[in-house]
Design an enzyme around this catalytic site. Structure first.
Site, PDB file in Angstrom:
ATOM      1  N   CYS A 128      -4.652   2.482  -3.681  1.00 32.40           N
ATOM      2  CA  CYS A 128      -3.379   2.946  -3.105  1.00 32.40           C
ATOM      3  C   CYS A 128      -2.256   1.974  -3.429  1.00 32.40           C
ATOM      4  O   CYS A 128      -1.449   1.621  -2.567  1.00 32.40           O
ATOM      5  CB  CYS A 128      -3.496   3.165  -1.604  1.00 32.40           C
ATOM      6  N   ASP A 186       2.980  -4.941   7.894  1.00 28.88           N
ATOM      7  CA  ASP A 186       1.761  -4.151   7.751  1.00 28.88           C
ATOM      8  C   ASP A 186       0.577  -5.111   7.936  1.00 28.88           C
ATOM      9  O   ASP A 186       0.246  -5.883   7.035  1.00 28.88           O
ATOM     10  CB  ASP A 186       1.735  -3.503   6.368  1.00 28.88           C
ATOM     11  N   HIS A 201       0.865  -1.182   0.000  1.00 27.68           N
ATOM     12  CA  HIS A 201       0.000   0.000   0.000  1.00 27.68           C
ATOM     13  C   HIS A 201       0.908   1.240   0.000  1.00 27.68           C
ATOM     14  O   HIS A 201       2.016   1.200   0.535  1.00 27.68           O
ATOM     15  CB  HIS A 201      -0.827  -0.057   1.286  1.00 27.68           C
ATOM     16  N   GLN A 227      -4.687  -5.279   7.020  1.00 22.64           N
ATOM     17  CA  GLN A 227      -5.770  -6.120   6.501  1.00 22.64           C
ATOM     18  C   GLN A 227      -5.920  -7.432   7.257  1.00 22.64           C
ATOM     19  O   GLN A 227      -6.810  -8.217   6.941  1.00 22.64           O
ATOM     20  CB  GLN A 227      -5.551  -6.414   5.009  1.00 22.64           C
TER      21      GLN A 227
HETATM   22  C1  LIG Z   1      -2.536  -3.047   3.435  1.00 23.48           C
HETATM   23  C2  LIG Z   1      -2.827  -1.666   3.944  1.00 23.48           C
HETATM   24  N1  LIG Z   1      -1.857  -0.965   4.522  1.00 23.48           N
HETATM   25  C3  LIG Z   1      -2.069   0.262   5.020  1.00 23.48           C
HETATM   26  C4  LIG Z   1      -3.302   0.871   4.951  1.00 23.48           C
HETATM   27  C5  LIG Z   1      -3.458   2.260   5.495  1.00 23.48           C
HETATM   28  O1  LIG Z   1      -4.240   2.282   6.618  1.00 23.48           O
HETATM   29  P1  LIG Z   1      -4.665   3.656   7.302  1.00 23.48           P
HETATM   30  O2  LIG Z   1      -5.210   4.513   6.193  1.00 23.48           O
HETATM   31  O3  LIG Z   1      -5.695   3.275   8.294  1.00 23.48           O
HETATM   32  O4  LIG Z   1      -3.452   4.263   7.916  1.00 23.48           O
HETATM   33  C6  LIG Z   1      -4.354   0.174   4.350  1.00 23.48           C
HETATM   34  C7  LIG Z   1      -5.713   0.738   4.244  1.00 23.48           C
HETATM   35  O5  LIG Z   1      -6.081   1.604   3.545  1.00 23.48           O
HETATM   36  C8  LIG Z   1      -4.107  -1.115   3.840  1.00 23.48           C
HETATM   37  O6  LIG Z   1      -5.082  -1.806   3.234  1.00 23.48           O
END
Ligand SMILES: Cc1ncc(COP(=O)(O)O)c(C=O)c1O
Lengths: 414, 146
Positions: free
Chosen positions: A370, A204, A124, A207
């Site tokens: 993203c 990370d 992401h 998910q």
């Molecule tokens: C795999 C992953 N990493 C990071 C994020 C970022 O999360 P957040 O926007 O809650 O910081 C997301 C979600 O949008 C995600 O799906």
């Protein structure tokens, strides 16, 4: 396993609404954010109605209650991911802030010109851009573990990973579950490979944290990040886990109240973790809301939730694979997959699909998720994603498949 | 008519299925690519400007039906126009998609009146227009390498 997950729908007030045209809400955008059960909403109201106060500073009754509840939330997170010590839990705004914290604090202290930060092609933007900022600052290099396999069965190239894991790699940051592909990475194995060359690991878990059990000690990771809002908790709260010995060596990343031991005009000294990394008044209410969310999930049991979400996603993949002109990403239909399905229709652009489905009361996500460099590599400008959570049902998959068939016809002109 | 049917009028669906002037223009002396960062879509507009007029215009890119159709219709409307005329046409179009008021003298633009009920899609409808207007502001360039 609870007899009937559909009974849980009663716990989520937002699901009980009809949209324009009298259609029930079919919410399939859970990878973006999940809904909140009554227990979480009540915990938030209860805090503001009864205990609202600042933490750490007050000696009065409300401040002590708020401080206790905030500490209890931290201890609950430690238990939730089997961390050895609540001091290893730093509250953040979410996954993104957790990655930024490590990329700024750890990289400032440890990353040198010529060092390598290893990522994967399925990250992401929030596990990519913070590393770009940090690496460019010190003249370090970013490298990426490629994705291999045909479009229907993509995964990390583990041979390439082993070639890329040179002694120059100082940290390897990767996602547990891809929000675009629905692929699950073998975290314990990836951490073990990184450890062999002395690289640290950051996982990370955005998910995965709300869907399946996480045990940071069994996984063997050094850092792990996730967001409350993707696991039935409030927005604005997230978690950075870091091994205690590591956290104590890191400099602060933001300065302010709450994180200092002693302040003088020119110099200050810091508290140990976790306070060192939580400058300013923390998000007390949402930490307490997250506590309620973790309790809710563990009452159901995360293995049962994972089985429910995975089964729904597998059913969806099998049902959607029969639609003419569809291209599914991630694991082959029928193979195990995380709780989401990403796809493209031949004649209908993702935006048009999402607008059409919305008319049927179905909330989907369309776009690059993203993951722009990944989409470019796959040769797709965008995909549509249906993502599932504990309150979704098989009937909703039938609604989705019927809607998609009509969309394909509408735009294909058949 | 539902909001949805109003958004996807036949004329839009037709231009989406059979976009006009959708190709590279080897003789172009202006090329601009506009991106829609929220969805990753992009649209490249090619212009050959001669004596202050748009002698030729075409486009390429991957985007949604609204964006494909609006760009396709734009190319047919802007051919032969001066910079000032093109700017006036865009002002008119922007008014249609933001207010939902359909001009009687412009049936093709009027087809986009339904967009205003979907604020998130206004960017889609204007993507190609933005690329074309930016290209008109540029100095002449050598033709794109083939
Ligand atoms: C795999 C992953 N990493 C990071 C994020 C970022 O999360 P957040 O926007 O809650 O910081 C997301 C979600 O949008 C995600 O799906």
């Amino acid at each position: 396993m609870p007899a009937d997950f559909s009974l849980l729908r009663a716990d989520f007030p937002v699901l009980h609404q009809t949209l324009a045209g009298g259609r029930p809400l079919v919410y399939l955008d859970n990878a973006a954010t999940t809904h909140k059960p009554r227990a979480v909403i009540d915990a938030l109201s209860r805090f503001y109605e009864r205990d609202n106060s600042n933490v750490h500073r007050g000696l009065h009754a409300l401040s002590m209650r708020a401080t206790d509840s905030y500490g209890a939330a931290r201890a609950r997170v430690a238990k939730f991911i089997n961390a050895a010590d609540p001091a290893e839990i730093i509250f953040t705004r979410g996954t993104t802030e957790g990655v930024n914290l490590v990329a700024q604090s750890w990289c400032a202290a440890n990353l040198k010109p010529g060092d390598v930060v290893l990522l994967t092609e399925m990250e992401h933007h929030s596990n990519l851009v913070p590393w770009q900022l940090a690496a460019h600052r010190v003249g370090a290099t970013l490298r990426f573990v490629p994705i291999v396999g045909d479009n229907a069965e993509l995964g990390l190239d583990l041979d390439a990973l082993d070639r890329l894991l040179t002694p120059q790699v100082k940290i390897f940051a990767f996602t547990h579950i891809s929000n675009t592909l629905g692929v699950t990475n073998n975290v314990a194995d990836l951490c073990a490979r990184a450890r062999r060359v002395g690289a640290l690991t950051l996982v990370d878990a955005a998910q995965s944290a709300g869907h399946e059990p996480l045990d940071v000690r069994a996984l063997g990771c050094d850092f792990l990040v996730f967001s409350g809002h993707k696991m039935a908790g409030p927005t604005g709260i997230g978690v950075l886990y870091g091994r205690r010995a590591l956290l104590d060596t890191l400099p602060p990343w933001q300065g302010g109240g709450g994180m200092i031991a002693n302040v003088d005009w020119q110099e200050s000294t810091w508290k140990p973790a976790p306070e060192r990394f939580e400058a300013g008044t923390p998000n007390v209410a949402d930490a307490i809301g997250l506590h309620a969310a973790m309790d809710y999930l563990d009452t159901l049991g995360r293995p049962a939730i994972a089985a429910h979400d995975g089964t729904l996603a597998s059913c969806a993949a099998v049902a959607l694979a029969e639609i003419p002109g569809i291209r599914l990403l991630g694991p082959r239909p029928g193979s195990p997959r995380a709780g989401l399905v990403s796809f493209a229709l031949k004649d209908a652009h993702a935006h048009d699909v999402v607008t059409f489905a919305d008319q049927d009361g179905i909330a989907l996500r369309g776009g690059h998720h993203c993951n722009q460099p990944l989409m470019r590599k796959l040769g797709l400008p965008s995909t549509v994603r249906a993502s599932f959570y504990l309150y979704n049902t098989e009937a909703e998959i039938v609604t989705l498949a019927a809607s998609l068939r009509r969309i394909q016809k509408f735009f294909g002109g058949a | 008519m539902s909001d949805f049917d109003d958004l996807y009028r036949d004329i839009i669906l037709d231009h989406n299925r059979r976009p006009r002037n959708r190709r590279r223009l080897p003789t172009a002396n202006r090329v601009v690519t506009a991106d829609n960062p929220t969805c990753g879509d992009n649209c490249t507009v090619y212009l050959r400007v001669e004596g202050g007029r748009i002698a030729e215009i075409s486009f390429e890119g991957s985007s949604c039906a609204i964006s494909q159709a609006s760009t396709s219709i734009m190319t047919s409307q802007l051919k032969g126009k001066t910079v000032a005329e093109a700017e006036a046409a865009f002002a008119k179009f922007k008014n249609v998609v933001t207010t939902g008021r359909a001009p009687e003298d412009e049936p093709e633009q009027a087809a986009f009146a339904g967009v205003h009920a979907f604020p998130a899609r206004i960017k889609c409808a204007t993507l190609g227009w933005h690329a074309a207007l930016e290209a008109l502001q540029q100095p002449d360039q050598p033709p794109p390498a083939s």
